[in-house]
Design a protein around this motif. Sequence first.
Motif, PDB file in Angstrom:
ATOM      1  N   GLN A  89      43.190  33.819  27.272  1.00  0.00           N
ATOM      2  CA  GLN A  89      42.981  33.076  28.581  1.00  0.00           C
ATOM      3  C   GLN A  89      41.687  33.818  29.250  1.00  0.00           C
ATOM      4  OE1 GLN A  89      46.365  32.895  31.109  1.00  0.00           O
ATOM      5  NE2 GLN A  89      45.135  31.573  32.555  1.00  0.00           N
ATOM      6  N   SER A  90      40.826  32.842  29.582  1.00  0.00           N
ATOM      7  CA  SER A  90      39.536  33.400  30.344  1.00  0.00           C
ATOM      8  C   SER A  90      39.939  34.046  31.661  1.00  0.00           C
ATOM      9  CB  SER A  90      38.538  32.449  30.375  1.00  0.00           C
ATOM     10  OG  SER A  90      38.114  31.903  29.157  1.00  0.00           O
ATOM     11  N   PRO A  91      39.312  35.004  31.893  1.00  0.00           N
ATOM     12  CA  PRO A  91      39.473  35.771  33.385  1.00  0.00           C
ATOM     13  C   PRO A  91      39.143  34.654  34.279  1.00  0.00           C
ATOM     14  CG  PRO A  91      37.658  36.826  32.470  1.00  0.00           C
ATOM     15  CD  PRO A  91      38.143  35.808  31.181  1.00  0.00           C
ATOM     16  N   ALA A  92      39.772  34.792  35.481  1.00  0.00           N
ATOM     17  CA  ALA A  92      39.562  33.672  36.619  1.00  0.00           C
ATOM     18  C   ALA A  92      38.524  34.010  37.467  1.00  0.00           C
ATOM     19  CB  ALA A  92      40.837  33.332  37.515  1.00  0.00           C
ATOM     20  N   VAL A  93      37.783  33.053  37.817  1.00  0.00           N
ATOM     21  CA  VAL A  93      36.755  33.321  39.018  1.00  0.00           C
ATOM     22  C   VAL A  93      37.498  33.013  40.156  1.00  0.00           C
ATOM     23  CG1 VAL A  93      34.568  32.584  40.032  1.00  0.00           C
ATOM     24  CG2 VAL A  93      35.004  32.601  37.394  1.00  0.00           C
ATOM     25  N   VAL A  94      37.256  33.971  41.273  1.00  0.00           N
ATOM     26  CA  VAL A  94      38.231  34.013  42.318  1.00  0.00           C
ATOM     27  C   VAL A  94      37.225  33.233  43.473  1.00  0.00           C
ATOM     28  CG1 VAL A  94      39.197  35.196  44.416  1.00  0.00           C
ATOM     29  CG2 VAL A  94      39.259  35.952  42.181  1.00  0.00           C
ATOM     30  N   LYS A  95      37.867  32.107  43.969  1.00  0.00           N
ATOM     31  CA  LYS A  95      37.032  31.487  44.854  1.00  0.00           C
ATOM     32  C   LYS A  95      37.130  32.046  46.438  1.00  0.00           C
ATOM     33  CE  LYS A  95      36.606  26.562  46.867  1.00  0.00           C
ATOM     34  NZ  LYS A  95      37.198  25.357  46.779  1.00  0.00           N
ATOM     35  N   ILE A  96      35.982  32.314  46.957  1.00  0.00           N
ATOM     36  CA  ILE A  96      36.001  33.100  48.350  1.00  0.00           C
ATOM     37  C   ILE A  96      36.017  31.923  49.253  1.00  0.00           C
ATOM     38  CG2 ILE A  96      34.682  34.749  49.518  1.00  0.00           C
ATOM     39  CD1 ILE A  96      35.373  35.781  46.731  1.00  0.00           C
ATOM     40  N   PRO A  97      36.976  32.294  50.291  1.00  0.00           N
ATOM     41  CA  PRO A  97      37.354  31.257  51.435  1.00  0.00           C
ATOM     42  C   PRO A  97      36.153  31.158  52.095  1.00  0.00           C
ATOM     43  CG  PRO A  97      39.224  32.765  51.097  1.00  0.00           C
ATOM     44  CD  PRO A  97      38.249  33.446  50.185  1.00  0.00           C
ATOM     45  N   PRO A  98      36.182  29.761  52.677  1.00  0.00           N
ATOM     46  CA  PRO A  98      34.669  29.441  53.401  1.00  0.00           C
ATOM     47  C   PRO A  98      34.599  30.346  54.969  1.00  0.00           C
ATOM     48  CG  PRO A  98      36.659  27.928  53.618  1.00  0.00           C
ATOM     49  CD  PRO A  98      36.907  28.667  52.520  1.00  0.00           C
ATOM     50  N   ASN A  99      35.830  30.899  55.308  1.00  0.00           N
ATOM     51  CA  ASN A  99      35.752  31.512  56.525  1.00  0.00           C
ATOM     52  C   ASN A  99      35.290  33.326  56.282  1.00  0.00           C
ATOM     53  OD1 ASN A  99      38.482  32.042  55.096  1.00  0.00           O
ATOM     54  ND2 ASN A  99      38.953  33.302  57.103  1.00  0.00           N
ATOM     55  N   ILE A 100      35.437  33.649  55.010  1.00  0.00           N
ATOM     56  CA  ILE A 100      34.670  34.938  54.400  1.00  0.00           C
ATOM     57  C   ILE A 100      33.378  35.054  54.281  1.00  0.00           C
ATOM     58  CG2 ILE A 100      35.170  36.963  53.050  1.00  0.00           C
ATOM     59  CD1 ILE A 100      37.941  36.115  53.051  1.00  0.00           C
ATOM     60  N   LEU A 101      32.974  33.777  53.493  1.00  0.00           N
ATOM     61  CA  LEU A 101      31.721  33.913  52.564  1.00  0.00           C
ATOM     62  C   LEU A 101      30.615  34.004  53.498  1.00  0.00           C
ATOM     63  CD1 LEU A 101      30.807  33.417  49.891  1.00  0.00           C
ATOM     64  CD2 LEU A 101      30.563  30.948  49.948  1.00  0.00           C
ATOM     65  N   PRO A 102      30.326  33.561  54.718  1.00  0.00           N
ATOM     66  CA  PRO A 102      29.180  33.399  55.472  1.00  0.00           C
ATOM     67  C   PRO A 102      28.936  34.766  56.140  1.00  0.00           C
ATOM     68  CG  PRO A 102      30.526  31.515  56.207  1.00  0.00           C
ATOM     69  CD  PRO A 102      31.453  32.431  55.183  1.00  0.00           C
ATOM     70  N   GLU A 103      30.096  35.674  56.149  1.00  0.00           N
ATOM     71  CA  GLU A 103      29.944  37.245  56.486  1.00  0.00           C
ATOM     72  C   GLU A 103      29.302  37.948  55.583  1.00  0.00           C
ATOM     73  OE1 GLU A 103      30.580  37.830  59.820  1.00  0.00           O
ATOM     74  OE2 GLU A 103      31.385  35.614  60.107  1.00  0.00           O
ATOM     75  N   LEU A 104      29.315  37.441  54.254  1.00  0.00           N
ATOM     76  CA  LEU A 104      28.937  38.483  53.101  1.00  0.00           C
ATOM     77  C   LEU A 104      27.417  38.522  53.005  1.00  0.00           C
ATOM     78  CD1 LEU A 104      31.979  37.748  50.716  1.00  0.00           C
ATOM     79  CD2 LEU A 104      31.604  39.354  52.593  1.00  0.00           C
ATOM     80  N   ARG A 105      26.718  39.490  53.408  1.00  0.00           N
ATOM     81  CA  ARG A 105      25.253  39.501  53.105  1.00  0.00           C
ATOM     82  C   ARG A 105      24.968  39.941  51.822  1.00  0.00           C
ATOM     83  NH1 ARG A 105      21.035  42.717  57.196  1.00  0.00           N
ATOM     84  NH2 ARG A 105      19.235  42.355  55.958  1.00  0.00           N
ATOM     85  N   ALA A 106      25.527  40.825  51.288  1.00  0.00           N
ATOM     86  CA  ALA A 106      25.219  41.469  49.902  1.00  0.00           C
ATOM     87  C   ALA A 106      26.406  42.400  49.512  1.00  0.00           C
ATOM     88  CB  ALA A 106      23.838  42.351  49.934  1.00  0.00           C
ATOM     89  N   GLY A 107      26.545  42.697  48.301  1.00  0.00           N
ATOM     90  CA  GLY A 107      27.565  43.648  47.869  1.00  0.00           C
ATOM     91  C   GLY A 107      26.916  44.563  46.935  1.00  0.00           C
ATOM     92  N   ILE A 108      27.715  45.608  46.742  1.00  0.00           N
ATOM     93  CA  ILE A 108      27.441  46.926  45.926  1.00  0.00           C
ATOM     94  C   ILE A 108      28.476  47.142  45.177  1.00  0.00           C
ATOM     95  CG2 ILE A 108      26.462  49.206  45.901  1.00  0.00           C
ATOM     96  CD1 ILE A 108      25.181  48.957  48.455  1.00  0.00           C
ATOM     97  N   LEU A 109      28.372  47.200  43.705  1.00  0.00           N
ATOM     98  CA  LEU A 109      29.295  47.706  42.896  1.00  0.00           C
ATOM     99  C   LEU A 109      29.133  48.947  42.123  1.00  0.00           C
ATOM    100  CD1 LEU A 109      32.283  47.104  41.371  1.00  0.00           C
ATOM    101  CD2 LEU A 109      30.945  46.158  39.703  1.00  0.00           C
TER     102      LEU A 109
END
Length: 251
Positions: free
Chosen positions: A9-29
């Motif tokens: 089974q392929s790993p799932a792509v998590v859908k980001i809720p629309p109330n969270i997505l606009p608050e995300l400018r960038a990410g660092i792993l």
Amino acid sequence: MTGMRFFRQSPAVVKIPPNILPELRAGILVCTSPRSGSNHLAGLMASAGLGHPLEWFGGRRLLELPGYPRDPRTQLLRALTEGRSSTGVYAIKLFASQFKQLAKKVNLPASLPNLSYVRLTRDDLLGQAISWARARQTRKFRSTEISHVPPRYNGQAIAESLEKLLMENAAWGGWFAKNGLSFLSLTYEQVQRDPAGSLTKLAQLVDVEPNWGPELQSGLEIQRDALNEEWRKRFLSENADPSSFEYRTRK
């Protein structure tokens, strides 16, 4: 059963809720390994508004917070909310061993928006292994924690820690190479020597204007002391042999 085929089974792509997505400018792993100075870097990043790169996928979250979710999809959403600074930058710290387990269920790179990678290593690998062996024995992973077990030299534990760290580094190196991913390379020593300069590079990575003063602190102190150096000398006296060279290949 003849003719039946089984697929992983392929790993799932998590859908980001629309109330969270606009608050995300960038990410660092932050891709790293144990005792690389990642807690120190995490504290500095939090002070600089560059996210809160904690072990959101297991690790110390599970140990410190009994009610922390076990579902990696829920953990991902926690990373995007609680791991986010007011600047809109979220950050995650991840060990290769954690990534291996996570990748079975979640496609992390595809799930995280506007993601950049940081490769945090430590030049002094033996020092890192000694630090890890000591921390695992005493259960003191941060300077703010109290050790209830006195540290005792264990050469085998140091050797095992060193081997695991080499495997962690090799796993990250192979993953970046085979996927053609670019990343910012930082070392523990570099962050210790020039924290402001290291943070400036991180800020540039996510297009954030550096805005911090000279009082920038991680809230942690160096745990390395004379005992670490004693263990180093003893370990080398027992194991150093330049004529010996290990190189393992698959048969």
